[in-house]
Design an enzyme around this catalytic site. Sequence first.
Site, mmCIF file in Angstrom:
data_model
loop_
_atom_site.group_PDB
_atom_site.id
_atom_site.type_symbol
_atom_site.label_atom_id
_atom_site.label_comp_id
_atom_site.label_asym_id
_atom_site.label_seq_id
_atom_site.Cartn_x
_atom_site.Cartn_y
_atom_site.Cartn_z
ATOM 1 C CG MET A 175 53.760 48.486 75.572
ATOM 2 S SD MET A 175 54.553 47.651 74.198
ATOM 3 C CE MET A 175 53.617 46.136 74.165
ATOM 4 C CG HIS A 198 43.844 44.720 80.520
ATOM 5 N ND1 HIS A 198 44.498 44.322 81.656
ATOM 6 C CD2 HIS A 198 44.710 44.489 79.497
ATOM 7 C CE1 HIS A 198 45.678 43.845 81.355
ATOM 8 N NE2 HIS A 198 45.845 43.939 80.042
ATOM 9 C CG HIS A 223 47.348 47.691 81.771
ATOM 10 N ND1 HIS A 223 46.531 47.335 80.732
ATOM 11 C CD2 HIS A 223 48.609 47.368 81.376
ATOM 12 C CE1 HIS A 223 47.252 46.837 79.745
ATOM 13 N NE2 HIS A 223 48.522 46.834 80.103
ATOM 14 C CG ASP A 246 54.015 40.524 80.538
ATOM 15 O OD1 ASP A 246 53.943 39.969 79.441
ATOM 16 O OD2 ASP A 246 53.143 41.321 80.937
ATOM 17 C CB SER A 275 46.550 39.890 77.319
ATOM 18 O OG SER A 275 47.333 40.333 76.237
ATOM 19 C CB SER A 276 46.692 45.046 75.313
ATOM 20 O OG SER A 276 47.027 45.686 76.520
HETATM 21 P P1 AMP Z 1 51.737 45.950 78.698
HETATM 22 O O1 AMP Z 1 50.868 47.134 78.433
HETATM 23 O O2 AMP Z 1 51.205 44.684 78.124
HETATM 24 O O3 AMP Z 1 53.180 46.215 78.369
HETATM 25 O O4 AMP Z 1 51.692 45.723 80.260
HETATM 26 C C1 AMP Z 1 52.039 46.745 81.161
HETATM 27 C C2 AMP Z 1 52.153 46.152 82.541
HETATM 28 O O5 AMP Z 1 50.897 45.573 82.932
HETATM 29 C C3 AMP Z 1 53.188 45.024 82.605
HETATM 30 O O6 AMP Z 1 53.905 45.128 83.811
HETATM 31 C C4 AMP Z 1 52.329 43.781 82.578
HETATM 32 O O7 AMP Z 1 52.935 42.655 83.181
HETATM 33 C C5 AMP Z 1 51.125 44.244 83.361
HETATM 34 N N1 AMP Z 1 49.964 43.395 83.057
HETATM 35 C C6 AMP Z 1 49.491 43.071 81.827
HETATM 36 N N2 AMP Z 1 48.457 42.219 81.931
HETATM 37 C C7 AMP Z 1 48.267 41.987 83.256
HETATM 38 C C8 AMP Z 1 47.362 41.173 84.021
HETATM 39 N N3 AMP Z 1 46.430 40.425 83.440
HETATM 40 N N4 AMP Z 1 47.484 41.175 85.364
HETATM 41 C C9 AMP Z 1 48.431 41.938 85.978
HETATM 42 N N5 AMP Z 1 49.315 42.713 85.326
HETATM 43 C C10 AMP Z 1 49.246 42.734 83.985
#
Ligand code: AMP
Length: 294
Positions: free
Chosen positions: A30, A34, A37, A165, A200-201
């Site tokens: 999304m 960071h 990702h 997640d 985390s974003s």
């Molecule tokens: P998001 O943009 O939050 O939907 O995350 C996109 C992907 O990045 C998802 O598969 C998350 O689980 C993964 N992700 C987010 N934060 C982390 C993190 N700190 N370490 C590893 N993977 C992450």
Amino acid sequence: MVILKTRKEIQNFLSSFHQNSTLIGFVPTMGALHKGHISLIERAKRECTVVVSSIFVNPTQFNDLNDLKNYPRHLEEDCVLLEKAGCNALFAPEIEEMYSSDELLLKKNKIEDKNWTEGKAINFGKLETVMEGASRPGHFNGVAQVVSKLFRIVQPNKAYFGQKDYQQLAIIRSMVRQLKMPIEIIGCPIVREKNGLAMSSRNERLSTSERAAASIISETLFEIKQLHTSKTVNELKEIAKKSIAKEPKVHLEYFEIADAETLQPISEFLSAKAAVAFIAAKVGLVRLIDNIEL
Ligand code: AMP
């Protein structure tokens, strides 16, 4: 890296790779990227010939319209990071490209879907009745809905998701099994800040003092991991609650110890082959989740 906005563009870009059976790795996100990702992109890069990422803030997985409105967005910086990590293509569609107008109805503070499209129709059973599923009704159906659409568009061989997640990862594995999608789902380890806070974003919405306070979440998980061989599940739950309560800026939503596969809470370690400790907590207005394998 090419940046593609429509299904047609991404499908045209990928068609020759599909025809030649080139190994395609996919990292859906999304945005507000960071190092967490980027670790997924790097893993995909090591294992696949072509790496595709997507940035789409999916409205159907948000229960709270304010959370959706405040979700951080910075596409330009994201593109720089993706390019540097060696991503080959970014799919960054507008909402209209992903949902038809009658599929999606935004109403006051509620987000409703009129049609039960593929991802929505999947029954995840008890996987979605616990923890994030219980706290955020409809969230995982929204996740499955958008990920199934993205999988149909990109048709990757492998897709990479973070263990940050953990429950989402289990949901995606279940979805791929149920829809018989020929995609290998790969879970990747959590990337943390120096103070232990899981990246985390949403962290960028924390003030400096909130960010420092939020480290109690991972500290608690590390303590639980250290103690888990000498304490019962109930004792660990009490220790975790007390640990989080020491930090007034952090409000615990749940602490759970669950079977690593079924994600059902356990009351003794003997009942599960492997267990994971999960935390959800609010720091100011920001809701954070984290977990650790025990
Ligand atoms: P998001 O943009 O939050 O939907 O995350 C996109 C992907 O990045 C998802 O598969 C998350 O689980 C993964 N992700 C987010 N934060 C982390 C993190 N700190 N370490 C590893 N993977 C992450």
